[in-house]
Scaffold this motif. Sequence first.
Motif, PDB file in Angstrom:
ATOM      1  N   TYR A  10      34.127  41.437  28.072  1.00  0.00           N
ATOM      2  CA  TYR A  10      34.118  40.168  28.801  1.00  0.00           C
ATOM      3  C   TYR A  10      33.400  40.340  30.143  1.00  0.00           C
ATOM      4  CZ  TYR A  10      37.850  42.138  31.708  1.00  0.00           C
ATOM      5  OH  TYR A  10      38.579  42.921  32.565  1.00  0.00           O
ATOM      6  N   THR A  11      33.015  39.225  30.703  1.00  0.00           N
ATOM      7  CA  THR A  11      32.472  39.192  32.062  1.00  0.00           C
ATOM      8  C   THR A  11      33.427  38.394  32.936  1.00  0.00           C
ATOM      9  OG1 THR A  11      31.179  37.184  31.653  1.00  0.00           O
ATOM     10  CG2 THR A  11      30.083  39.307  31.250  1.00  0.00           C
ATOM     11  N   ILE A  12      33.436  38.704  34.208  1.00  0.00           N
ATOM     12  CA  ILE A  12      34.316  38.008  35.150  1.00  0.00           C
ATOM     13  C   ILE A  12      33.539  37.715  36.427  1.00  0.00           C
ATOM     14  CG2 ILE A  12      35.247  40.182  36.056  1.00  0.00           C
ATOM     15  CD1 ILE A  12      37.935  38.676  36.440  1.00  0.00           C
ATOM     16  N   SER A  13      33.697  36.521  36.954  1.00  0.00           N
ATOM     17  CA  SER A  13      33.027  36.123  38.200  1.00  0.00           C
ATOM     18  C   SER A  13      33.959  35.210  38.989  1.00  0.00           C
ATOM     19  CB  SER A  13      31.696  35.422  37.921  1.00  0.00           C
ATOM     20  OG  SER A  13      31.907  34.240  37.173  1.00  0.00           O
ATOM     21  N   ARG A  14      33.622  34.983  40.222  1.00  0.00           N
ATOM     22  CA  ARG A  14      34.455  34.136  41.084  1.00  0.00           C
ATOM     23  C   ARG A  14      33.565  33.271  41.967  1.00  0.00           C
ATOM     24  NH1 ARG A  14      36.334  38.276  45.875  1.00  0.00           N
ATOM     25  NH2 ARG A  14      34.517  39.651  45.767  1.00  0.00           N
ATOM     26  N   ALA A  15      34.135  32.160  42.413  1.00  0.00           N
ATOM     27  CA  ALA A  15      33.376  31.208  43.225  1.00  0.00           C
ATOM     28  C   ALA A  15      33.682  31.420  44.708  1.00  0.00           C
ATOM     29  CB  ALA A  15      33.712  29.780  42.841  1.00  0.00           C
ATOM     30  N   GLN A  16      32.678  31.209  45.538  1.00  0.00           N
ATOM     31  CA  GLN A  16      32.879  31.261  46.980  1.00  0.00           C
ATOM     32  C   GLN A  16      33.393  29.914  47.492  1.00  0.00           C
ATOM     33  OE1 GLN A  16      29.069  32.416  48.602  1.00  0.00           O
ATOM     34  NE2 GLN A  16      29.474  34.596  48.269  1.00  0.00           N
ATOM     35  N   VAL A  17      34.050  29.942  48.637  1.00  0.00           N
ATOM     36  CA  VAL A  17      34.472  28.728  49.342  1.00  0.00           C
ATOM     37  C   VAL A  17      33.733  28.689  50.664  1.00  0.00           C
ATOM     38  CG1 VAL A  17      36.383  27.542  50.476  1.00  0.00           C
ATOM     39  CG2 VAL A  17      36.737  28.610  48.238  1.00  0.00           C
ATOM     40  N   ARG A  18      32.946  27.635  50.867  1.00  0.00           N
ATOM     41  CA  ARG A  18      32.133  27.493  52.069  1.00  0.00           C
ATOM     42  C   ARG A  18      31.279  28.742  52.319  1.00  0.00           C
ATOM     43  NH1 ARG A  18      37.063  25.944  53.402  1.00  0.00           N
ATOM     44  NH2 ARG A  18      37.397  27.723  54.805  1.00  0.00           N
ATOM     45  N   GLY A  19      30.727  29.282  51.200  1.00  0.00           N
ATOM     46  CA  GLY A  19      29.768  30.368  51.313  1.00  0.00           C
ATOM     47  C   GLY A  19      30.347  31.750  51.493  1.00  0.00           C
ATOM     48  N   SER A  20      31.663  31.909  51.243  1.00  0.00           N
ATOM     49  CA  SER A  20      32.262  33.230  51.441  1.00  0.00           C
ATOM     50  C   SER A  20      33.438  33.424  50.489  1.00  0.00           C
ATOM     51  CB  SER A  20      32.730  33.393  52.888  1.00  0.00           C
ATOM     52  OG  SER A  20      33.467  34.592  53.048  1.00  0.00           O
ATOM     53  N   TYR A  21      33.628  34.685  50.033  1.00  0.00           N
ATOM     54  CA  TYR A  21      34.803  35.027  49.232  1.00  0.00           C
ATOM     55  C   TYR A  21      36.049  35.154  50.110  1.00  0.00           C
ATOM     56  CZ  TYR A  21      31.469  36.186  45.516  1.00  0.00           C
ATOM     57  OH  TYR A  21      30.482  36.130  44.569  1.00  0.00           O
ATOM     58  N   ALA A  22      35.865  35.232  51.406  1.00  0.00           N
ATOM     59  CA  ALA A  22      36.992  35.451  52.312  1.00  0.00           C
ATOM     60  C   ALA A  22      37.619  34.152  52.809  1.00  0.00           C
ATOM     61  CB  ALA A  22      36.531  36.273  53.517  1.00  0.00           C
ATOM     62  N   ASN A  23      36.901  33.043  52.744  1.00  0.00           N
ATOM     63  CA  ASN A  23      37.358  31.807  53.366  1.00  0.00           C
ATOM     64  C   ASN A  23      38.590  31.229  52.688  1.00  0.00           C
ATOM     65  OD1 ASN A  23      35.495  31.689  55.423  1.00  0.00           O
ATOM     66  ND2 ASN A  23      34.008  30.503  54.243  1.00  0.00           N
ATOM     67  N   ALA A  24      39.386  30.508  53.475  1.00  0.00           N
ATOM     68  CA  ALA A  24      40.589  29.860  52.959  1.00  0.00           C
ATOM     69  C   ALA A  24      40.219  28.799  51.940  1.00  0.00           C
ATOM     70  CB  ALA A  24      41.367  29.241  54.109  1.00  0.00           C
ATOM     71  N   GLY A  25      41.039  28.722  50.900  1.00  0.00           N
ATOM     72  CA  GLY A  25      40.807  27.752  49.835  1.00  0.00           C
ATOM     73  C   GLY A  25      41.069  28.390  48.491  1.00  0.00           C
ATOM     74  N   SER A  26      40.818  27.621  47.434  1.00  0.00           N
ATOM     75  CA  SER A  26      41.029  28.101  46.071  1.00  0.00           C
ATOM     76  C   SER A  26      39.703  28.572  45.489  1.00  0.00           C
ATOM     77  CB  SER A  26      41.616  26.980  45.203  1.00  0.00           C
ATOM     78  OG  SER A  26      41.830  27.424  43.883  1.00  0.00           O
ATOM     79  N   HIS A  27      39.644  29.851  45.140  1.00  0.00           N
ATOM     80  CA  HIS A  27      38.430  30.462  44.584  1.00  0.00           C
ATOM     81  C   HIS A  27      38.567  30.525  43.063  1.00  0.00           C
ATOM     82  CE1 HIS A  27      36.935  32.175  48.526  1.00  0.00           C
ATOM     83  NE2 HIS A  27      38.204  31.905  48.820  1.00  0.00           N
ATOM     84  N   ASP A  28      37.781  29.731  42.369  1.00  0.00           N
ATOM     85  CA  ASP A  28      37.848  29.711  40.904  1.00  0.00           C
ATOM     86  C   ASP A  28      37.355  31.029  40.317  1.00  0.00           C
ATOM     87  OD1 ASP A  28      38.836  27.146  40.858  1.00  0.00           O
ATOM     88  OD2 ASP A  28      36.839  26.226  40.742  1.00  0.00           O
ATOM     89  N   ILE A  29      38.053  31.498  39.282  1.00  0.00           N
ATOM     90  CA  ILE A  29      37.687  32.722  38.561  1.00  0.00           C
ATOM     91  C   ILE A  29      37.273  32.341  37.143  1.00  0.00           C
ATOM     92  CG2 ILE A  29      38.529  34.923  37.643  1.00  0.00           C
ATOM     93  CD1 ILE A  29      40.475  35.031  39.991  1.00  0.00           C
ATOM     94  N   THR A  30      36.144  32.854  36.723  1.00  0.00           N
ATOM     95  CA  THR A  30      35.636  32.575  35.374  1.00  0.00           C
ATOM     96  C   THR A  30      35.640  33.866  34.554  1.00  0.00           C
ATOM     97  OG1 THR A  30      34.212  30.815  36.218  1.00  0.00           O
ATOM     98  CG2 THR A  30      33.693  31.704  34.040  1.00  0.00           C
ATOM     99  N   ILE A  31      36.320  33.831  33.393  1.00  0.00           N
ATOM    100  CA  ILE A  31      36.359  34.969  32.466  1.00  0.00           C
ATOM    101  C   ILE A  31      35.767  34.498  31.131  1.00  0.00           C
ATOM    102  CG2 ILE A  31      37.832  36.633  31.249  1.00  0.00           C
ATOM    103  CD1 ILE A  31      39.845  36.375  33.533  1.00  0.00           C
ATOM    104  N   ASP A  32      34.688  35.140  30.691  1.00  0.00           N
ATOM    105  CA  ASP A  32      34.008  34.770  29.445  1.00  0.00           C
ATOM    106  C   ASP A  32      33.808  36.008  28.572  1.00  0.00           C
ATOM    107  OD1 ASP A  32      33.616  31.995  29.732  1.00  0.00           O
ATOM    108  OD2 ASP A  32      31.968  32.354  31.132  1.00  0.00           O
ATOM    109  N   PRO A  33      33.946  35.862  27.264  1.00  0.00           N
ATOM    110  CA  PRO A  33      33.599  36.985  26.386  1.00  0.00           C
ATOM    111  C   PRO A  33      32.094  37.224  26.414  1.00  0.00           C
ATOM    112  CG  PRO A  33      34.078  35.020  25.107  1.00  0.00           C
ATOM    113  CD  PRO A  33      34.411  34.679  26.526  1.00  0.00           C
ATOM    114  N   THR A  34      31.700  38.484  26.257  1.00  0.00           N
ATOM    115  CA  THR A  34      30.260  38.776  26.179  1.00  0.00           C
ATOM    116  C   THR A  34      29.713  38.280  24.849  1.00  0.00           C
ATOM    117  OG1 THR A  34      30.682  40.951  25.231  1.00  0.00           O
ATOM    118  CG2 THR A  34      30.555  40.810  27.645  1.00  0.00           C
ATOM    119  N   SER A  35      28.408  38.246  24.741  1.00  0.00           N
ATOM    120  CA  SER A  35      27.767  37.736  23.532  1.00  0.00           C
ATOM    121  C   SER A  35      27.999  38.664  22.339  1.00  0.00           C
ATOM    122  CB  SER A  35      26.268  37.563  23.763  1.00  0.00           C
ATOM    123  OG  SER A  35      25.675  38.800  24.137  1.00  0.00           O
TER     124      SER A  35
END
Length: 312
Positions: A43-68
């Motif tokens: 699988y692959t895993i990624s996350r979304a930034q909030v206001r351009g940063s992984y550190a900023n306050a807020g909810s950071h969406d995480i995406t987990i997808d199986p590889t091809s």
Amino acid sequence: ANVDGIGGPYPYTGSDPYTDDTGFRNTISVTVDGKKLTVGSDYTISRAQVRGSYANAGSHDITIDPTSYSKYWSDPRPSYAYVVNPLNIDQNMHAADLTTNLTYNGAEQSIPDSDFVGKVTYDGIKAPLVKGTDYDVSYPDGIKDVSSRSDYKLRYLVTGKGNYAGAATYGYFIIKPYNLKDSGKITIPNQYYGGAGVDVLPQTISLNEFTTPLEIDTDYTAVGTGRNSSISTGSDKAKVRITGKGNFTGTVDEEYIIQKLRIEDANVNITNLDYTGDYFTNPNDYVSVTIPVNGGKQLTYDKDYTLRIVRT
């Protein structure tokens, strides 16, 4: 699938709660039926930034997808996120007094953002907070009139935004009173004679720099220093010492004109008398003449006016 290691909510610290992307991928694990899957191959895993940063306050969406080429799939895609909470600005926050020194000008004023640079800090956060990004400012005491405090300090209120929440009154700035000595021109309107022995002081004065006249006892005090109860003649004018108060300061000496009242504007009351066969020798017994200024001042016969009886 079971996803472990997301954790949180994390307090805002100014840093990535997972240190970096590698730390993020290594912290989170995915298992299916007790078998731990391998990131990158299963699988692959990624996350979304909030206001351009992984550190900023807020909810950071995480995406987990199986590889091809993975034998696992996801339908529908599950939702994950990690949360960074904002810091409460009324705890461990410090706001320094501004070096701003405004002078009263009769209007609402403003303080440039540059005056706030480096003034607001939070314990544990290395960089000073930034106005407009980390906090907004309001002025509970206004930003027009001079403070009644002896040091002329007024408050500014910091309200958190972005990575900070809450509000607390902390810093101060100064609006100094306007010095009457700095005025290019002070104008005193002509005053009206107030009756024998009555000092007439200017109730308003105008400064060239202000559109609204100043009012006695609110903006200044006035003390007569010569000819304040006499009609002005030629160069002999009334003299007054004016001292600013409230939004004004400084002391100046000025002259002004006291002009005659028009007797036509006076209020005249005549009391009817019974005939006695004698002359009425004292007009003060039956004639009252009052001028419509200073609350109504009664004039004195033969001092302020003369009277001639016309027989009909």
